[in-house]
Design a protein around this motif. Structure first.
Motif, mmCIF file in Angstrom:
data_model
loop_
_atom_site.group_PDB
_atom_site.id
_atom_site.type_symbol
_atom_site.label_atom_id
_atom_site.label_comp_id
_atom_site.label_asym_id
_atom_site.label_seq_id
_atom_site.Cartn_x
_atom_site.Cartn_y
_atom_site.Cartn_z
ATOM 1 N N ILE A 241 -33.094 -36.008 -8.914
ATOM 2 C CA ILE A 241 -31.753 -35.618 -9.351
ATOM 3 C C ILE A 241 -30.845 -36.840 -9.426
ATOM 4 O O ILE A 241 -30.118 -37.039 -10.413
ATOM 5 C CB ILE A 241 -31.174 -34.540 -8.412
ATOM 6 C CG1 ILE A 241 -31.939 -33.232 -8.573
ATOM 7 C CG2 ILE A 241 -29.689 -34.340 -8.658
ATOM 8 C CD1 ILE A 241 -31.646 -32.198 -7.514
ATOM 9 N N PHE A 242 -30.880 -37.685 -8.393
ATOM 10 C CA PHE A 242 -30.046 -38.893 -8.402
ATOM 11 C C PHE A 242 -30.484 -39.876 -9.483
ATOM 12 O O PHE A 242 -29.650 -40.565 -10.063
ATOM 13 C CB PHE A 242 -30.057 -39.577 -7.041
ATOM 14 C CG PHE A 242 -29.212 -38.879 -6.006
ATOM 15 C CD1 PHE A 242 -27.988 -38.324 -6.332
ATOM 16 C CD2 PHE A 242 -29.644 -38.793 -4.698
ATOM 17 C CE1 PHE A 242 -27.212 -37.697 -5.392
ATOM 18 C CE2 PHE A 242 -28.873 -38.161 -3.744
ATOM 19 C CZ PHE A 242 -27.655 -37.611 -4.080
ATOM 20 N N THR A 243 -31.776 -39.943 -9.758
ATOM 21 C CA THR A 243 -32.258 -40.825 -10.825
ATOM 22 C C THR A 243 -31.788 -40.342 -12.186
ATOM 23 O O THR A 243 -31.394 -41.147 -13.038
ATOM 24 C CB THR A 243 -33.795 -40.916 -10.789
ATOM 25 O OG1 THR A 243 -34.202 -41.374 -9.507
ATOM 26 C CG2 THR A 243 -34.316 -41.854 -11.851
ATOM 27 N N ALA A 244 -31.807 -39.028 -12.393
ATOM 28 C CA ALA A 244 -31.310 -38.483 -13.656
ATOM 29 C C ALA A 244 -29.817 -38.767 -13.815
ATOM 30 O O ALA A 244 -29.356 -39.128 -14.907
ATOM 31 C CB ALA A 244 -31.579 -36.986 -13.713
ATOM 32 N N ARG A 245 -29.080 -38.626 -12.720
ATOM 33 C CA ARG A 245 -27.644 -38.934 -12.766
ATOM 34 C C ARG A 245 -27.405 -40.418 -13.041
ATOM 35 O O ARG A 245 -26.536 -40.785 -13.836
ATOM 36 C CB ARG A 245 -26.984 -38.531 -11.451
ATOM 37 C CG ARG A 245 -25.475 -38.516 -11.538
ATOM 38 C CD ARG A 245 -24.864 -38.165 -10.225
ATOM 39 N NE ARG A 245 -24.586 -39.451 -9.576
ATOM 40 C CZ ARG A 245 -24.261 -39.610 -8.321
ATOM 41 N NH1 ARG A 245 -24.198 -38.575 -7.533
ATOM 42 N NH2 ARG A 245 -24.008 -40.793 -7.834
ATOM 43 N N TYR A 246 -28.193 -41.276 -12.415
ATOM 44 C CA TYR A 246 -28.088 -42.722 -12.634
ATOM 45 C C TYR A 246 -28.394 -43.070 -14.091
ATOM 46 O O TYR A 246 -27.669 -43.859 -14.710
ATOM 47 C CB TYR A 246 -29.056 -43.443 -11.691
ATOM 48 C CG TYR A 246 -29.151 -44.926 -11.919
ATOM 49 C CD1 TYR A 246 -28.182 -45.782 -11.429
ATOM 50 C CD2 TYR A 246 -30.220 -45.476 -12.625
ATOM 51 C CE1 TYR A 246 -28.265 -47.145 -11.626
ATOM 52 C CE2 TYR A 246 -30.311 -46.835 -12.834
ATOM 53 C CZ TYR A 246 -29.337 -47.665 -12.335
ATOM 54 O OH TYR A 246 -29.415 -49.013 -12.538
ATOM 55 N N ASN A 247 -29.450 -42.488 -14.633
ATOM 56 C CA ASN A 247 -29.797 -42.755 -16.035
ATOM 57 C C ASN A 247 -28.717 -42.284 -16.989
ATOM 58 O O ASN A 247 -28.445 -42.929 -17.997
ATOM 59 C CB ASN A 247 -31.141 -42.111 -16.377
ATOM 60 C CG ASN A 247 -32.304 -42.810 -15.727
ATOM 61 O OD1 ASN A 247 -32.200 -43.971 -15.329
ATOM 62 N ND2 ASN A 247 -33.408 -42.110 -15.610
ATOM 63 N N LYS A 248 -28.097 -41.160 -16.668
ATOM 64 C CA LYS A 248 -26.999 -40.654 -17.513
ATOM 65 C C LYS A 248 -25.819 -41.626 -17.487
ATOM 66 O O LYS A 248 -25.206 -41.887 -18.525
ATOM 67 C CB LYS A 248 -26.587 -39.263 -16.998
ATOM 68 C CG LYS A 248 -25.550 -38.592 -17.834
ATOM 69 C CD LYS A 248 -25.232 -37.213 -17.254
ATOM 70 C CE LYS A 248 -24.101 -36.569 -18.002
ATOM 71 N NZ LYS A 248 -23.727 -35.282 -17.416
ATOM 72 N N ILE A 249 -25.506 -42.158 -16.302
ATOM 73 C CA ILE A 249 -24.402 -43.121 -16.190
ATOM 74 C C ILE A 249 -24.727 -44.394 -16.943
ATOM 75 O O ILE A 249 -23.875 -44.937 -17.656
ATOM 76 C CB ILE A 249 -24.105 -43.407 -14.697
ATOM 77 C CG1 ILE A 249 -23.482 -42.174 -14.043
ATOM 78 C CG2 ILE A 249 -23.185 -44.606 -14.541
ATOM 79 C CD1 ILE A 249 -23.362 -42.264 -12.532
ATOM 80 N N VAL A 250 -25.956 -44.884 -16.818
ATOM 81 C CA VAL A 250 -26.341 -46.121 -17.501
ATOM 82 C C VAL A 250 -26.322 -45.924 -19.020
ATOM 83 O O VAL A 250 -25.874 -46.821 -19.762
ATOM 84 C CB VAL A 250 -27.719 -46.601 -17.021
ATOM 85 C CG1 VAL A 250 -28.251 -47.724 -17.877
ATOM 86 C CG2 VAL A 250 -27.637 -47.042 -15.568
ATOM 87 N N LYS A 251 -26.765 -44.771 -19.504
ATOM 88 C CA LYS A 251 -26.752 -44.519 -20.941
ATOM 89 C C LYS A 251 -25.331 -44.468 -21.497
ATOM 90 O O LYS A 251 -25.080 -44.842 -22.646
ATOM 91 C CB LYS A 251 -27.457 -43.203 -21.258
ATOM 92 C CG LYS A 251 -28.944 -43.313 -21.337
ATOM 93 C CD LYS A 251 -29.535 -41.979 -21.773
ATOM 94 C CE LYS A 251 -31.026 -42.040 -21.803
ATOM 95 N NZ LYS A 251 -31.609 -40.754 -22.227
ATOM 96 N N SER A 252 -24.395 -43.973 -20.701
ATOM 97 C CA SER A 252 -23.025 -43.834 -21.177
ATOM 98 C C SER A 252 -22.295 -45.173 -21.275
ATOM 99 O O SER A 252 -21.253 -45.272 -21.904
ATOM 100 C CB SER A 252 -22.246 -42.869 -20.294
ATOM 101 O OG SER A 252 -22.014 -43.446 -19.030
ATOM 102 N N LEU A 253 -22.821 -46.191 -20.612
ATOM 103 C CA LEU A 253 -22.142 -47.502 -20.637
ATOM 104 C C LEU A 253 -22.471 -48.280 -21.863
ATOM 105 O O LEU A 253 -23.144 -48.373 -22.621
ATOM 106 C CB LEU A 253 -22.496 -48.315 -19.402
ATOM 107 C CG LEU A 253 -22.013 -47.712 -18.095
ATOM 108 C CD1 LEU A 253 -22.453 -48.596 -16.922
ATOM 109 C CD2 LEU A 253 -20.507 -47.612 -18.082
#
Length: 89
Positions: free
Chosen positions: A77-89
């Motif tokens: 779950i935290f990895t998916a959230r991290y990937n979402k944040i990185v993609k948005s940057l």
């Protein structure tokens, strides 16, 4: 990446790293218990103290595996959230 974006990425990776550390702790504990039970069944088979200890070790192993599974789910779950944040940057 700007410094602010790097800071956001670093903050987002902290929960993922902590969940991964817990996963490794539970994995090493389970490995130790399994090795103890494997060699204990060969060395101390039939002794009363080992039989009583192995019953408790199996119940600890069950909870350890369940907690390891839970930490895997949390890490995903935290990895998916991290990937979402990185993609948005």
């Amino acid at each position: 990446m700007t410094e602010q974006e790097k800071e956001i990425v670093a903050k987002a990776s902290v929960p993922m790293t902590i969940a991964n550390v817990f996963r490794w702790i539970f994995l090493m504990a389970a490995l130790f218990i399994v090795i103890f039970l494997f060699f204990g069944n060969k060395i101390w088979e039939g002794t009363a103290w080992y039989t009583a200890l192995s019953v408790k070790a199996y119940s600890v192993l069950l909870w350890d595996i369940l907690l390891m599974l839970l930490s895997n789910v949390v890490r995903i779950i935290f990895t998916a959230r991290y990937n979402k944040i990185v993609k948005s940057l």
